[in-house]
Scaffold this active site. Structure first.
Site, PDB file in Angstrom:
ATOM      1  N   HIS A 162      -7.177   0.234  -0.835  1.00 26.17           N
ATOM      2  CA  HIS A 162      -7.322  -0.517  -2.099  1.00 26.17           C
ATOM      3  C   HIS A 162      -8.707  -0.335  -2.724  1.00 26.17           C
ATOM      4  O   HIS A 162      -8.904  -0.704  -3.884  1.00 26.17           O
ATOM      5  CB  HIS A 162      -7.058  -2.011  -1.894  1.00 26.17           C
ATOM      6  CG  HIS A 162      -5.657  -2.313  -1.445  1.00 26.17           C
ATOM      7  ND1 HIS A 162      -4.554  -1.935  -2.179  1.00 26.17           N
ATOM      8  CD2 HIS A 162      -5.184  -2.931  -0.333  1.00 26.17           C
ATOM      9  CE1 HIS A 162      -3.456  -2.323  -1.530  1.00 26.17           C
ATOM     10  NE2 HIS A 162      -3.805  -2.921  -0.405  1.00 26.17           N
ATOM     11  N   ASP A 198       1.672   2.729   3.593  1.00 26.89           N
ATOM     12  CA  ASP A 198       1.414   1.289   3.715  1.00 26.89           C
ATOM     13  C   ASP A 198       2.366   0.527   2.779  1.00 26.89           C
ATOM     14  O   ASP A 198       2.797   1.058   1.746  1.00 26.89           O
ATOM     15  CB  ASP A 198      -0.034   1.012   3.314  1.00 26.89           C
ATOM     16  CG  ASP A 198      -0.477  -0.426   3.582  1.00 26.89           C
ATOM     17  OD1 ASP A 198      -1.170  -0.652   4.590  1.00 26.89           O
ATOM     18  OD2 ASP A 198      -0.119  -1.316   2.779  1.00 26.89           O
ATOM     19  N   HIS A 200       1.671  -1.763   0.803  1.00 27.93           N
ATOM     20  CA  HIS A 200       1.012  -2.027  -0.479  1.00 27.93           C
ATOM     21  C   HIS A 200       0.554  -0.717  -1.126  1.00 27.93           C
ATOM     22  O   HIS A 200       0.032   0.164  -0.432  1.00 27.93           O
ATOM     23  CB  HIS A 200      -0.194  -2.951  -0.262  1.00 27.93           C
ATOM     24  CG  HIS A 200       0.155  -4.220   0.455  1.00 27.93           C
ATOM     25  ND1 HIS A 200       0.030  -4.353   1.825  1.00 27.93           N
ATOM     26  CD2 HIS A 200       0.654  -5.391  -0.007  1.00 27.93           C
ATOM     27  CE1 HIS A 200       0.425  -5.575   2.175  1.00 27.93           C
ATOM     28  NE2 HIS A 200       0.815  -6.223   1.089  1.00 27.93           N
ATOM     29  N   ASP A 287       2.447  -2.089   8.017  1.00 27.53           N
ATOM     30  CA  ASP A 287       2.970  -3.378   7.538  1.00 27.53           C
ATOM     31  C   ASP A 287       4.357  -3.234   6.912  1.00 27.53           C
ATOM     32  O   ASP A 287       4.895  -4.186   6.352  1.00 27.53           O
ATOM     33  CB  ASP A 287       1.989  -4.069   6.573  1.00 27.53           C
ATOM     34  CG  ASP A 287       1.359  -3.130   5.571  1.00 27.53           C
ATOM     35  OD1 ASP A 287       1.821  -1.973   5.449  1.00 27.53           O
ATOM     36  OD2 ASP A 287       0.400  -3.548   4.894  1.00 27.53           O
TER      37      ASP A 287
END
Ligand code: OKP
Ligand code: ZN
Length: 345
Positions: A162, A198, A200, A287
């Site tokens: 991120h 991931d 996200h 995740d």
């Protein structure tokens, strides 16, 4: 495969983050890396500390202003008030549309907002040292690939995908995957593919390489209409200028089955094969696991064996970098399943 792990990660151990306005213990905890290192050791992998200094590559991925800010943050926070030693700084104001982000206020909290995308990246005294060790691991891994190693796993935390050129966010400070890709370019790879699995979207990595064709970014993630980071990760983001056509987002609705997820992985892999990369960097977020407390895909531990085997079939020198994964007790097994399947396929 070789595993790179730095015990410096434990310097980054914030006490709390915010969830729906309340303080809660951090999901992104030191125990994550402990479980991963333990399981890999138990399965016979040898673990190495990073040897490279990532400073040169870091300054090609992040702005110098941001790096200076991050490195000096803790002392700046103490300068606000020595009693801050036992507290965590959080931003509370951001330069959104119509406010200026070309200036740099003297106020530390204002600077924190300038260099953050959210209030979800708790910082402590050891954050810089821990994050820097992760970037050092990424550069060390790239050097090992350059030396002929087929695959390297960086068991790093905090995660990185991120973090953009000049901002932190989502538990991330330095973008380890971007550092790895840039280091591979520096060591003679003409084309590097990054696959981000991931849950996200890797907004930081996408934005760093958005106008470049020498690094392909492909990501499978929870649909940003409902999932963090909300403001990037849509299918119509395909790159710009030189980078047009070298960004592929595959958003999948929250609740996607593991079968559908593997269909998306096939699409991602065919784009990567078509690109004819010299090396592959995988932002290995775990995740996507069914038991993850903050994510909504449904992969089981055995699915990570399938993932490792599919990655191996791409036939590329590969650098795996740990990103998210918050079902801490199962994280070691899930990570080692990818690593072992890659090794044994
Ligand atoms: C980081 B990585 C809960 C906030 C959740 C956003 C998720 C960051 C995920 N208080 N913060 O991609 O796994
Ligand atoms: Zn994640």
């Amino acid at each position: 495969m070789i595993v790179i792990f730095s015990s410096q990660h434990e310097q980054h151990a914030p006490e709390y983050e915010f969830f729906r306005g309340e303080r809660v213990p951090c999901f992104e905890s030191p125990s994550r890396a402990v479980f991963v290192a333990k399981e890999l050791t138990a399965r016979g992998h040898s673990i190495h500390a990073p040897v490279a200094d990532s400073r040169t590559i870091l300054s090609q991925v992040h702005t110098q202003r941001y790096l200076d800010f991050l490195e000096s943050s803790w002392s700046r926070w103490l300068a606000v008030d020595p009693a801050n030693a036992s507290t965590q700084p959080f931003p509370s104001v951001w330069p959104v549309r119509s406010l200026r982000s070309d200036i740099e206020p003297d106020n530390f909290i204002a600077q924190l907002g300038l260099y953050s995308m959210d209030n979800g990246s708790p910082m402590v005294a050891g954050t810089w040292v821990a994050a820097k060790a992760g970037a050092d691991a990424a550069v060390s891994a790239a050097e090992l690939l350059g030396g002929g190693e087929q695959a390297v796993f960086c068991a790093t935390r905090p995660p990185g995908h991120h973090a953009g050129a000049d901002f932190m966010g989502g538990y991330c400070f330095l973008n380890n995957a971007a550092v790895a890709a840039q280091a591979l370019r520096h060591n003679g790879c003409d084309r590097v593919a990054i696959l981000d699995v991931d849950y996200h979207h890797g907004n930081g990595t996408q934005s760093i390489f958005y106008d470049r064709s020498d690094v392909l970014f492909v990501s499978i993630h929870g649909d940003p209409r409902t999932e963090y980071p909300f403001y990037l990760g849509y299918a119509d983001e395909q790159g710009e200028a030189e980078g047009e056509g070298f960004n592929l987002n595959i958003p999948m609705h929250a609740g996607t089955s593991s079968e559908r997820w593997f269909d998306a992985l096939e699409m991602a892999c065919s784009r990567i094969s078509q690109y004819r990369a010299d090396a592959l960097v995988v932002s290995l977020g775990l995740d996507t696991f069914e038991g993850d407390p903050i994510s909504k895909f449904a992969l089981r531990s055995d699915d990570f064996i399938k993932l490792g085997a599919r990655l191996k079939r791409l036939g590329l020198p590969t650098l795996l970098i740990l990103e998210g994964g918050y079902a801490t007790a199962t994280l070691g097994v899930n990570a080692a399943n990818v690593v072992d399947a890659f090794d044994q396929t």
